[in-house]
Design a protein around this motif. Structure first.
Motif, PDB file in Angstrom:
ATOM      1  N   PRO A 406     -24.714 109.647 -49.623  1.00 61.39           N
ATOM      2  CA  PRO A 406     -25.705 110.585 -50.190  1.00 61.39           C
ATOM      3  C   PRO A 406     -27.059 109.939 -50.457  1.00 61.39           C
ATOM      4  O   PRO A 406     -28.103 110.574 -50.279  1.00 61.39           O
ATOM      5  N   VAL A 407     -27.065 108.675 -50.858  1.00 61.01           N
ATOM      6  CA  VAL A 407     -28.325 107.968 -51.105  1.00 61.01           C
ATOM      7  C   VAL A 407     -29.027 107.679 -49.783  1.00 61.01           C
ATOM      8  O   VAL A 407     -30.250 107.821 -49.656  1.00 61.01           O
ATOM      9  N   THR A 448     -32.983  99.236 -47.874  1.00 56.29           N
ATOM     10  CA  THR A 448     -34.067  98.776 -48.737  1.00 56.29           C
ATOM     11  C   THR A 448     -35.364  98.552 -47.966  1.00 56.29           C
ATOM     12  O   THR A 448     -36.450  98.847 -48.480  1.00 56.29           O
ATOM     13  N   ASP A 449     -35.289  98.061 -46.740  1.00 57.23           N
ATOM     14  CA  ASP A 449     -36.496  97.752 -45.977  1.00 57.23           C
ATOM     15  C   ASP A 449     -37.067  98.969 -45.250  1.00 57.23           C
ATOM     16  O   ASP A 449     -38.274  99.221 -45.290  1.00 57.23           O
ATOM     17  N   SER A 450     -36.198  99.726 -44.563  1.00 60.99           N
ATOM     18  CA  SER A 450     -36.677 100.818 -43.711  1.00 60.99           C
ATOM     19  C   SER A 450     -36.672 102.172 -44.395  1.00 60.99           C
ATOM     20  O   SER A 450     -37.544 103.004 -44.130  1.00 60.99           O
ATOM     21  N   LEU A 451     -35.704 102.409 -45.254  1.00 61.23           N
ATOM     22  CA  LEU A 451     -35.617 103.708 -45.927  1.00 61.23           C
ATOM     23  C   LEU A 451     -36.194 103.675 -47.334  1.00 61.23           C
ATOM     24  O   LEU A 451     -36.222 104.697 -48.022  1.00 61.23           O
ATOM     25  N   HIS A 455     -33.845  98.494 -54.514  1.00 62.81           N
ATOM     26  CA  HIS A 455     -32.814  97.471 -54.343  1.00 62.81           C
ATOM     27  C   HIS A 455     -31.631  97.692 -55.272  1.00 62.81           C
ATOM     28  O   HIS A 455     -30.471  97.582 -54.858  1.00 62.81           O
ATOM     29  N   GLU A 456     -31.893  97.990 -56.519  1.00 64.47           N
ATOM     30  CA  GLU A 456     -30.801  98.152 -57.472  1.00 64.47           C
ATOM     31  C   GLU A 456     -29.953  99.381 -57.143  1.00 64.47           C
ATOM     32  O   GLU A 456     -28.730  99.368 -57.304  1.00 64.47           O
ATOM     33  N   THR A 457     -30.592 100.432 -56.660  1.00 56.31           N
ATOM     34  CA  THR A 457     -29.839 101.631 -56.260  1.00 56.31           C
ATOM     35  C   THR A 457     -28.932 101.330 -55.081  1.00 56.31           C
ATOM     36  O   THR A 457     -27.752 101.703 -55.062  1.00 56.31           O
ATOM     37  N   ILE A 480     -25.996  87.005 -53.924  1.00 52.20           N
ATOM     38  CA  ILE A 480     -27.241  86.638 -54.607  1.00 52.20           C
ATOM     39  C   ILE A 480     -27.196  87.094 -56.051  1.00 52.20           C
ATOM     40  O   ILE A 480     -27.553  86.369 -56.976  1.00 52.20           O
ATOM     41  N   ALA A 481     -26.719  88.313 -56.257  1.00 52.65           N
ATOM     42  CA  ALA A 481     -26.618  88.821 -57.621  1.00 52.65           C
ATOM     43  C   ALA A 481     -25.642  87.992 -58.438  1.00 52.65           C
ATOM     44  O   ALA A 481     -25.875  87.701 -59.613  1.00 52.65           O
TER      45      ALA A 481
END
Length: 501
Positions: A406-407, A448-451, A455-457, A480-481
């Motif tokens: 959905p996101v 994150t880059d194209s859409l 980042h957190e979402t 990384i997190a």
């Protein structure tokens, strides 16, 4: 040793060659001289040839389909090199529409077009008697369905335990959709219902639980379809699974009542929508009430446990990339569990070939003969749709990205996923052999880059889906997190969940 071998190459091991079982059942006095052998397209043609020749047959009959024609051609070439004395008989859809025949036709001694249950045994009798016919191409004879011997006894115990059991309650189709070979049928003809149900009961008593109906229009006759559903409802078990191909705009109340009684995981409907565009539907002679189709799909999702596998076709004459996207969005809004994005194929004999010139339909000369471009969709457009279809299987149909989808799609499913697909291909360079962990990493990068998903979402939804899949190790964006959390000395619930996986 058998005098006759009938064989084909299945696409996967789990599949069974239903047509071969019909041939074998109807061999009459030649049945004791006939053996049925099945192989897979993954096997080497030279190894298959060796196994066939070990039978020392006089006649080999091969079933040729769009999915195995390349491999069958290689097999036939080997057979003709090492055993030219064996009579090679071909049948199946790929060789049933002369003069439009593939290269393998040149290797055949005989070709039977259409149904072969009557004509194949007759041809074998003539060859064995020393009176082979002069003509190479023989038109398959059709008879009343009740004159055919039943194939169901020739499913082995191994088939029943391990493979899909194909069955048919009717043959043919009354509709004239030009992309489909069933459009050549005069109508749909049912098998005698009680005899059919008795065969199903015998299979069921032997342990069969995975039934795939190959009827083109299972729900055409409500009395028959309800009777079949009620038959299986009375034998419901936790492992019973039924697959039907249904007409999307025909769902009477009696049928709905029967469908509602099936528990989750027992019923799958393959629903051919193909396009919601009325002009395209008219152009390809497809009769479909779009309003009823949408209402029925919505009802199935809201009021039944049926799993909906809905089909769309890209590349139909007159369709554009944008217009196809409109059909996709309308179908997506109805929430079927799967949307199969198919690419138009050039089926030999299909009436849609009449549009080839006017709409500049250009097909790949290699099987499965997918359309490469049209007057309204360029080669580049079709390549994008091919990648879209593949990535949609990985992301949209797999059930692995429930929280993420959905996101990712937001309010523009087709436009957003096409953008995602383009970027994913540019990033990965491949549509195949992408490990699941790597797919999650790539999805995070593209989102994150194209859409421009925050980042957190993106991390939040992808983390939920990744943990649900139970994969070992962490994708890069979660690693990384984790490292950040360890550096700051924070140990929270999220960190603990990650460590468990």
């Amino acid at each position: 040793m058998p005098r006759i071998v009938i064989s084909t190459l299945n696409a996967r091991y789990i599949h069974t060659a239903f047509g071969l079982r019909y041939l074998y059942a109807n061999m009459g006095t030649l049945q004791t001289d006939t053996v049925l052998l099945e192989f897979g397209i993954q096997q080497r043609p030279i190894d298959i040839a060796e196994q066939l020749l070990q039978q020392q047959p006089e006649i080999i009959g091969l079933g040729v389909y769009i999915w195995n024609v390349a491999e069958i051609t290689a097999l036939a070439a080997i057979l003709k090199q090492v055993a030219p004395e064996i009579r090679l008989i071909l049948g199946g859809p790929e060789v049933s529409h002369p003069p439009d025949l593939p290269q393998i036709a040149e290797l055949a001694d005989y070709i039977i077009t259409g149904y072969g249950e009557i004509s194949f045994p007759s041809l074998c009798q003539q060859i064995i008697a020393g009176h082979p016919p002069a003509e190479k191409i023989i038109r398959g004879e059709t008879v009343a369905l009740d004159a055919l011997a039943s194939p169901y006894a020739f499913y082995t115990d191994s088939d029943i335990r391990q493979r899909i059991i194909y069955v048919e309650a009717s043959r043919g189709c009354p509709f004239k959709c030009e992309f489909c070979l069933s459009s050549l049928d005069a109508t749909a003809k049912p098998f005698a219902l009680q005899n059919f149900l008795q065969s199903m009961d015998t299979l069921y008593q032997r342990g069969a639980r995975n039934f795939k109906f190959i009827d083109r229009t299972f729900n055409l006759k409500v009395d028959t379809s309800v009777a079949i559903l009620e038959f299986f409802l009375s034998r419901m078990t936790a492992d019973l699974y039924l697959h039907f191909e249904v007409i999307p705009d025909n769902l009477p109340e009696r049928l709905k009542l029967a469908i509602q009684q099936f528990p989750p995981g027992s019923l799958q409907f393959e629903v051919g929508v193909q396009s919601f565009d009325p002009q395209i539907q008219h152009r390809i002679s497809r009769k479909q009430d779009n309003a009823k189709t949408q209402a029925n799909l919505s009802w199935l999702r809201q009021h039944s446990n049926a799993h909906i596998h809905a089909d769309l076709i890209a590349g139909l004459p007159g369709d554009t990339l944008e217009n196809f996207g409109h059909s996709f969005d309308q179908l997506f809004a109805l929430k079927p569990q799967e949307i199969q994005v198919g690419i138009l194929k050039r089926l030999r004999g299909a009436p849609i070939n009449r549009h080839n010139l006017d709409y500049q339909l250009r097909y790949d000369p290699n099987p499965p003969y997918s359309v490469l471009s049209t007057a309204d969709m360029s080669f580049s457009d079709m390549q994008r749709i091919n990648r879209f279809a593949r990535y949609w299987d990985l992301i949209g149909n797999s059930g692995r990205f429930i929280a993420t989808l959905p996101v990712l799609l937001d309010e523009q499913p087709f436009v957003r996923f096409l953008q995602f697909s383009d970027a994913l291909f540019n990033t990965s360079g491949s549509t195949w052999q992408i490990a699941l962990k790597r797919l999650f990493e790539l999805t995070y990068i593209v989102m994150t880059d194209s859409l421009c998903v925050p980042h957190e979402t993106a991390k939040h939804v992808l983390e939920q889906d990744y943990l649900r899949n139970g994969e070992k190790g962490l994708p890069a964006f979660l690693n990384i997190a984790e490292q950040t959390l360890e550096k700051t000395g924070i140990a929270n619930k999220r960190q603990q969940l990650l460590r468990k996986h």
